[in-house]
Scaffold this motif. Structure first.
Motif, short mmCIF file in Angstrom:
data_model
loop_
_atom_site.label_atom_id
_atom_site.label_comp_id
_atom_site.label_asym_id
_atom_site.label_seq_id
_atom_site.Cartn_x
_atom_site.Cartn_y
_atom_site.Cartn_z
N ASP A 46 2.52 12.90 3.23
CA ASP A 46 1.49 13.30 2.68
C ASP A 46 -0.11 13.64 3.54
O ASP A 46 -1.01 14.78 2.58
CB ASP A 46 1.32 13.00 1.18
CG ASP A 46 2.52 13.07 1.10
OD1 ASP A 46 3.40 13.65 1.70
OD2 ASP A 46 2.07 11.79 0.38
N ASN A 105 0.86 -1.34 -0.08
CA ASN A 105 -0.01 0.08 0.02
C ASN A 105 0.69 1.09 0.31
O ASN A 105 0.16 2.14 0.46
CB ASN A 105 -1.50 0.16 1.21
CG ASN A 105 -2.38 -1.12 1.32
OD1 ASN A 105 -2.71 -0.58 0.46
ND2 ASN A 105 -2.56 -1.70 1.99
N GLY A 106 2.48 1.59 -0.02
CA GLY A 106 3.08 2.62 -0.56
C GLY A 106 3.29 3.01 1.02
O GLY A 106 3.54 4.32 1.07
N LEU A 107 3.31 1.98 1.45
CA LEU A 107 3.34 2.25 3.44
C LEU A 107 4.85 2.03 3.99
O LEU A 107 4.98 1.03 3.96
CB LEU A 107 1.80 2.18 3.80
CG LEU A 107 1.01 2.55 3.52
CD1 LEU A 107 -0.54 1.71 4.47
CD2 LEU A 107 0.58 4.12 4.29
N ARG A 148 3.82 6.96 2.12
CA ARG A 148 2.30 7.86 2.33
C ARG A 148 1.64 8.46 3.28
O ARG A 148 0.87 9.22 3.02
CB ARG A 148 0.83 6.68 1.29
CG ARG A 148 1.51 6.16 0.49
CD ARG A 148 0.23 5.46 -0.19
NE ARG A 148 -0.94 6.10 -0.17
CZ ARG A 148 -1.93 4.99 -0.39
NH1 ARG A 148 -2.09 4.15 -0.23
NH2 ARG A 148 -3.44 5.60 -0.46
N TRP A 149 1.95 8.31 4.35
CA TRP A 149 1.46 8.79 5.54
C TRP A 149 2.74 10.55 5.53
O TRP A 149 1.76 11.01 6.59
CB TRP A 149 2.35 8.16 6.77
CG TRP A 149 1.42 6.88 6.94
CD1 TRP A 149 0.37 6.83 6.37
CD2 TRP A 149 1.85 5.40 7.73
NE1 TRP A 149 -0.70 5.21 6.95
CE2 TRP A 149 0.72 4.53 7.68
CE3 TRP A 149 3.17 4.85 8.22
CZ2 TRP A 149 0.69 3.42 8.28
CZ3 TRP A 149 3.00 4.14 8.73
CH2 TRP A 149 2.03 3.21 8.72
N PHE A 205 -5.20 9.11 8.11
CA PHE A 205 -5.00 8.14 7.11
C PHE A 205 -5.80 7.38 7.76
O PHE A 205 -5.92 6.70 8.93
CB PHE A 205 -3.44 7.96 7.67
CG PHE A 205 -3.36 6.75 5.67
CD1 PHE A 205 -3.03 7.46 5.32
CD2 PHE A 205 -3.63 5.84 6.13
CE1 PHE A 205 -2.20 6.67 3.16
CE2 PHE A 205 -2.80 5.02 4.74
CZ PHE A 205 -2.93 5.71 3.81
N ASP A 232 -8.10 4.99 3.22
CA ASP A 232 -7.26 5.37 2.58
C ASP A 232 -6.30 4.34 1.66
O ASP A 232 -5.19 4.39 0.29
CB ASP A 232 -5.66 6.36 2.00
CG ASP A 232 -6.73 7.86 2.62
OD1 ASP A 232 -6.84 8.22 2.57
OD2 ASP A 232 -6.90 7.68 4.20
N SER A 252 -5.84 2.43 -2.43
CA SER A 252 -4.84 1.79 -2.80
C SER A 252 -5.43 -0.11 -1.66
O SER A 252 -6.38 0.05 -0.64
CB SER A 252 -3.54 1.64 -2.67
OG SER A 252 -3.00 1.82 -1.09
#
Ligand SMILES: C[S@@+](CC[C@H](N)C(=O)[O-])C[C@H]1O[C@@H](n2cnc3c(N)ncnc32)[C@H](O)[C@@H]1O
Length: 241
Positions: free
Chosen positions: A60, A52-54, A57-58, A64, A167, A200
Protein backbone atom coordinates in the motif's frame (compact mmCIF):
# COMPACT_ATOMS: atom_id res chain seq x y z
CA UNK A 1 28.09 12.34 2.78
CA UNK A 2 25.63 14.13 5.08
CA UNK A 3 21.96 14.90 4.70
CA UNK A 4 20.16 17.96 6.03
CA UNK A 5 17.59 15.86 7.91
CA UNK A 6 20.33 14.37 10.06
CA UNK A 7 22.35 15.77 12.90
CA UNK A 8 26.09 15.57 12.47
CA UNK A 9 27.03 12.03 13.46
CA UNK A 10 30.04 10.93 15.44
CA UNK A 11 30.74 7.26 16.09
CA UNK A 12 34.09 6.78 14.40
CA UNK A 13 35.09 4.42 17.20
CA UNK A 14 35.42 0.65 16.99
CA UNK A 15 34.07 -1.69 19.66
CA UNK A 16 36.09 -4.81 20.43
CA UNK A 17 34.77 -7.96 18.73
CA UNK A 18 35.38 -11.63 19.33
CA UNK A 19 34.35 -14.42 16.95
CA UNK A 20 32.55 -17.55 18.11
CA UNK A 21 32.39 -20.64 15.88
CA UNK A 22 34.38 -18.79 13.22
CA UNK A 23 31.72 -16.43 11.91
CA UNK A 24 29.48 -15.45 14.85
CA UNK A 25 30.42 -11.95 16.06
CA UNK A 26 30.31 -11.33 19.80
CA UNK A 27 30.66 -7.89 21.35
CA UNK A 28 33.12 -8.03 24.20
CA UNK A 29 32.11 -4.45 25.08
CA UNK A 30 28.49 -5.49 25.73
CA UNK A 31 28.95 -9.22 26.38
CA UNK A 32 26.38 -10.30 23.81
CA UNK A 33 25.95 -11.79 20.35
CA UNK A 34 24.59 -9.65 17.52
CA UNK A 35 21.74 -12.05 16.74
CA UNK A 36 20.41 -15.38 17.90
CA UNK A 37 22.72 -18.35 17.52
CA UNK A 38 20.04 -20.48 15.83
CA UNK A 39 19.66 -18.45 12.62
CA UNK A 40 19.82 -14.65 12.69
CA UNK A 41 18.43 -14.32 9.17
CA UNK A 42 15.29 -16.32 9.93
CA UNK A 43 14.99 -14.48 13.25
CA UNK A 44 14.97 -11.22 11.30
CA UNK A 45 12.06 -12.45 9.17
CA UNK A 46 10.08 -13.63 12.19
CA UNK A 47 10.73 -10.74 14.55
CA UNK A 48 11.37 -7.62 12.51
CA UNK A 49 9.60 -8.18 9.21
CA UNK A 50 6.55 -10.16 10.35
CA UNK A 51 6.39 -8.17 13.61
CA UNK A 52 5.94 -5.02 11.51
CA UNK A 53 3.46 -6.62 9.07
CA UNK A 54 6.07 -6.82 6.31
CA UNK A 55 6.25 -7.52 3.45
CA UNK A 56 2.41 -7.10 3.31
CA UNK A 57 2.39 -3.38 4.20
CA UNK A 58 4.68 -2.61 1.27
CA UNK A 59 1.68 -3.25 -1.02
CA UNK A 60 0.00 0.00 0.00
CA UNK A 61 2.98 2.33 0.19
CA UNK A 62 4.68 4.41 -2.46
CA UNK A 63 7.42 5.27 0.04
CA UNK A 64 8.30 3.32 3.13
CA UNK A 65 10.80 4.24 5.85
CA UNK A 66 12.24 1.73 8.30
CA UNK A 67 14.21 2.88 11.33
CA UNK A 68 16.56 0.52 13.12
CA UNK A 69 18.33 0.83 16.47
CA UNK A 70 21.65 -0.98 16.01
CA UNK A 71 23.02 -1.63 12.50
CA UNK A 72 25.59 -4.16 13.72
CA UNK A 73 26.54 -6.46 10.85
CA UNK A 74 23.79 -5.15 8.54
CA UNK A 75 22.07 -8.55 8.61
CA UNK A 76 18.61 -7.02 9.11
CA UNK A 77 19.29 -4.47 6.37
CA UNK A 78 20.42 -7.16 3.90
CA UNK A 79 17.54 -9.54 4.64
CA UNK A 80 15.04 -6.67 4.43
CA UNK A 81 16.53 -5.50 1.14
CA UNK A 82 16.33 -9.08 -0.22
CA UNK A 83 12.64 -9.38 0.69
CA UNK A 84 11.88 -5.84 -0.50
CA UNK A 85 13.29 -6.68 -3.95
CA UNK A 86 10.97 -9.70 -4.14
CA UNK A 87 7.80 -7.84 -3.15
CA UNK A 88 8.13 -4.20 -4.17
CA UNK A 89 6.13 -2.56 -6.94
CA UNK A 90 7.77 -0.50 -9.68
CA UNK A 91 8.38 3.10 -8.71
CA UNK A 92 8.10 2.57 -4.94
CA UNK A 93 10.96 3.47 -2.58
CA UNK A 94 12.38 2.09 0.65
CA UNK A 95 14.58 4.13 2.98
CA UNK A 96 16.29 1.99 5.65
CA UNK A 97 17.81 4.22 8.34
CA UNK A 98 19.88 2.62 11.08
CA UNK A 99 21.43 4.20 14.18
CA UNK A 100 24.77 2.71 15.23
CA UNK A 101 27.31 3.77 17.84
CA UNK A 102 30.12 1.45 16.73
CA UNK A 103 30.01 0.93 12.94
CA UNK A 104 31.82 -2.24 11.93
CA UNK A 105 34.53 -2.59 9.29
CA UNK A 106 33.56 -4.03 5.90
CA UNK A 107 35.70 -7.13 6.44
CA UNK A 108 33.88 -7.90 9.72
CA UNK A 109 30.48 -7.41 8.07
CA UNK A 110 31.62 -9.73 5.30
CA UNK A 111 32.87 -12.39 7.70
CA UNK A 112 29.61 -12.37 9.68
CA UNK A 113 27.20 -12.39 6.74
CA UNK A 114 29.03 -14.91 4.55
CA UNK A 115 27.34 -17.73 6.48
CA UNK A 116 24.08 -17.01 4.60
CA UNK A 117 24.22 -17.82 0.87
CA UNK A 118 20.64 -16.46 0.61
CA UNK A 119 21.99 -12.91 1.03
CA UNK A 120 25.25 -13.27 -0.93
CA UNK A 121 24.23 -10.62 -3.44
CA UNK A 122 23.21 -8.12 -0.76
CA UNK A 123 26.34 -8.76 1.36
CA UNK A 124 28.64 -8.27 -1.60
CA UNK A 125 26.90 -5.06 -2.65
CA UNK A 126 26.90 -3.67 0.90
CA UNK A 127 30.54 -4.43 1.62
CA UNK A 128 31.65 -3.08 -1.76
CA UNK A 129 29.94 0.26 -1.06
CA UNK A 130 30.73 0.44 2.69
CA UNK A 131 33.28 3.17 3.55
CA UNK A 132 36.72 2.24 4.82
CA UNK A 133 36.26 4.43 7.90
CA UNK A 134 32.50 4.71 8.52
CA UNK A 135 31.54 7.82 10.47
CA UNK A 136 29.00 10.63 10.32
CA UNK A 137 26.09 9.52 8.14
CA UNK A 138 26.85 6.72 5.70
CA UNK A 139 24.48 7.07 2.74
CA UNK A 140 24.32 4.25 0.20
CA UNK A 141 21.94 3.93 -2.72
CA UNK A 142 21.65 0.15 -2.79
CA UNK A 143 19.61 0.32 -5.99
CA UNK A 144 17.26 2.75 -7.70
CA UNK A 145 14.44 1.96 -5.24
CA UNK A 146 16.43 1.47 -2.04
CA UNK A 147 18.49 3.82 0.10
CA UNK A 148 20.44 2.84 3.20
CA UNK A 149 21.49 5.47 5.74
CA UNK A 150 23.56 4.53 8.76
CA UNK A 151 23.70 7.34 11.32
CA UNK A 152 26.85 6.79 13.34
CA UNK A 153 26.91 7.81 16.97
CA UNK A 154 24.65 7.50 20.01
CA UNK A 155 21.10 6.58 18.99
CA UNK A 156 19.30 8.85 21.46
CA UNK A 157 21.43 11.84 20.61
CA UNK A 158 21.08 11.40 16.87
CA UNK A 159 17.41 10.40 16.82
CA UNK A 160 16.57 13.37 19.07
CA UNK A 161 18.05 15.68 16.48
CA UNK A 162 16.50 13.90 13.49
CA UNK A 163 13.53 15.22 11.53
CA UNK A 164 12.77 11.90 9.83
CA UNK A 165 9.47 10.00 10.21
CA UNK A 166 9.24 6.22 10.10
CA UNK A 167 6.63 3.65 9.09
CA UNK A 168 8.26 0.80 11.00
CA UNK A 169 10.96 0.34 13.61
CA UNK A 170 13.35 -2.52 14.28
CA UNK A 171 14.44 -2.25 17.94
CA UNK A 172 17.63 -4.29 17.97
CA UNK A 173 19.96 -3.17 20.73
CA UNK A 174 21.89 -5.79 22.62
CA UNK A 175 20.07 -7.59 25.45
CA UNK A 176 18.26 -5.02 27.63
CA UNK A 177 20.19 -6.21 30.71
CA UNK A 178 23.51 -5.40 28.95
CA UNK A 179 22.65 -2.37 26.81
CA UNK A 180 19.99 -0.46 28.78
CA UNK A 181 20.66 2.81 26.92
CA UNK A 182 19.13 1.25 23.78
CA UNK A 183 15.85 0.60 25.64
CA UNK A 184 15.55 3.71 27.83
CA UNK A 185 12.27 5.54 28.37
CA UNK A 186 13.68 8.60 26.55
CA UNK A 187 14.79 6.63 23.50
CA UNK A 188 11.53 4.63 23.31
CA UNK A 189 9.59 7.90 23.48
CA UNK A 190 11.65 9.31 20.62
CA UNK A 191 11.02 6.13 18.63
CA UNK A 192 7.28 6.56 19.20
CA UNK A 193 7.30 10.24 18.34
CA UNK A 194 9.14 9.67 15.06
CA UNK A 195 6.71 6.90 14.04
CA UNK A 196 3.91 7.87 11.65
CA UNK A 197 0.37 7.30 12.93
CA UNK A 198 -0.51 3.68 12.20
CA UNK A 199 3.22 2.88 12.04
CA UNK A 200 4.76 0.09 14.05
CA UNK A 201 7.72 -1.31 15.95
CA UNK A 202 8.94 -4.84 16.58
CA UNK A 203 11.62 -6.28 18.82
CA UNK A 204 12.93 -9.63 19.94
CA UNK A 205 13.11 -8.24 23.50
CA UNK A 206 10.42 -8.94 26.05
CA UNK A 207 11.91 -7.58 29.30
CA UNK A 208 9.38 -6.00 31.63
CA UNK A 209 11.01 -2.56 31.69
CA UNK A 210 11.20 -2.45 27.88
CA UNK A 211 7.52 -3.33 27.60
CA UNK A 212 6.57 -0.73 30.22
CA UNK A 213 8.68 1.94 28.51
CA UNK A 214 7.04 1.19 25.17
CA UNK A 215 3.51 1.23 26.63
CA UNK A 216 4.24 4.55 28.39
CA UNK A 217 5.12 6.19 25.07
CA UNK A 218 1.62 5.62 23.70
CA UNK A 219 2.27 2.51 21.54
CA UNK A 220 -0.38 -0.24 21.63
CA UNK A 221 1.93 -3.09 22.60
CA UNK A 222 1.30 -6.75 21.77
CA UNK A 223 3.18 -9.84 22.95
CA UNK A 224 3.78 -12.53 20.35
CA UNK A 225 5.64 -15.84 20.40
CA UNK A 226 9.36 -15.23 19.94
CA UNK A 227 11.70 -16.87 17.44
CA UNK A 228 13.06 -20.41 17.88
CA UNK A 229 11.31 -21.27 21.10
CA UNK A 230 11.75 -17.86 22.78
CA UNK A 231 8.59 -17.40 24.77
CA UNK A 232 7.80 -13.81 23.78
CA UNK A 233 8.66 -10.86 21.58
CA UNK A 234 6.99 -7.47 21.39
CA UNK A 235 5.44 -5.46 18.62
CA UNK A 236 3.06 -2.53 18.53
CA UNK A 237 1.28 0.21 16.64
CA UNK A 238 1.25 3.97 17.07
CA UNK A 239 -2.36 5.01 17.48
CA UNK A 240 -3.76 8.15 15.87
CA UNK A 241 -3.45 11.14 18.23
C1 LIG B 1 22.21 -6.65 18.60
S1 LIG B 1 23.33 -5.59 17.77
C2 LIG B 1 22.46 -5.15 16.27
C3 LIG B 1 22.42 -6.25 15.26
C4 LIG B 1 22.09 -5.74 13.88
N1 LIG B 1 20.76 -5.23 13.75
C5 LIG B 1 22.42 -6.70 12.77
O1 LIG B 1 21.61 -6.84 11.82
O2 LIG B 1 23.52 -7.28 12.82
C6 LIG B 1 23.19 -4.09 18.68
C7 LIG B 1 23.92 -2.91 18.08
O3 LIG B 1 23.61 -1.75 18.86
C8 LIG B 1 24.75 -0.92 18.88
N2 LIG B 1 24.62 0.03 20.00
C9 LIG B 1 24.81 -0.20 21.32
N3 LIG B 1 24.58 0.91 22.05
C10 LIG B 1 24.24 1.89 21.18
C11 LIG B 1 23.88 3.26 21.30
N4 LIG B 1 23.83 3.87 22.48
N5 LIG B 1 23.58 3.95 20.17
C12 LIG B 1 23.61 3.35 18.95
N6 LIG B 1 23.96 2.05 18.77
C13 LIG B 1 24.27 1.33 19.86
C14 LIG B 1 25.88 -1.90 19.02
O4 LIG B 1 27.13 -1.34 18.64
C15 LIG B 1 25.43 -3.05 18.12
O5 LIG B 1 25.95 -2.92 16.82
Amino acid sequence: MTHSNYPPGTGDTQAPLAWHDGDMPFSTAFGDHFYCQTDGRLECGHVFLAGNGLPGRWNDAERFAIGELGFGTGLNACETWRQWKQHRKPGTRLHFVSFELFPMMAEDIDRALARWPEIDTERQALTALWPKHPSGVVEIDLDEQTRLSVVCGDALENLSASALAFDAWYLDGFAPSRNSAMWSADLMQRVHDTTREGGSFATYAAAGFVRRNLIATGFDVERRPGFAGKREMLCGIRQPA
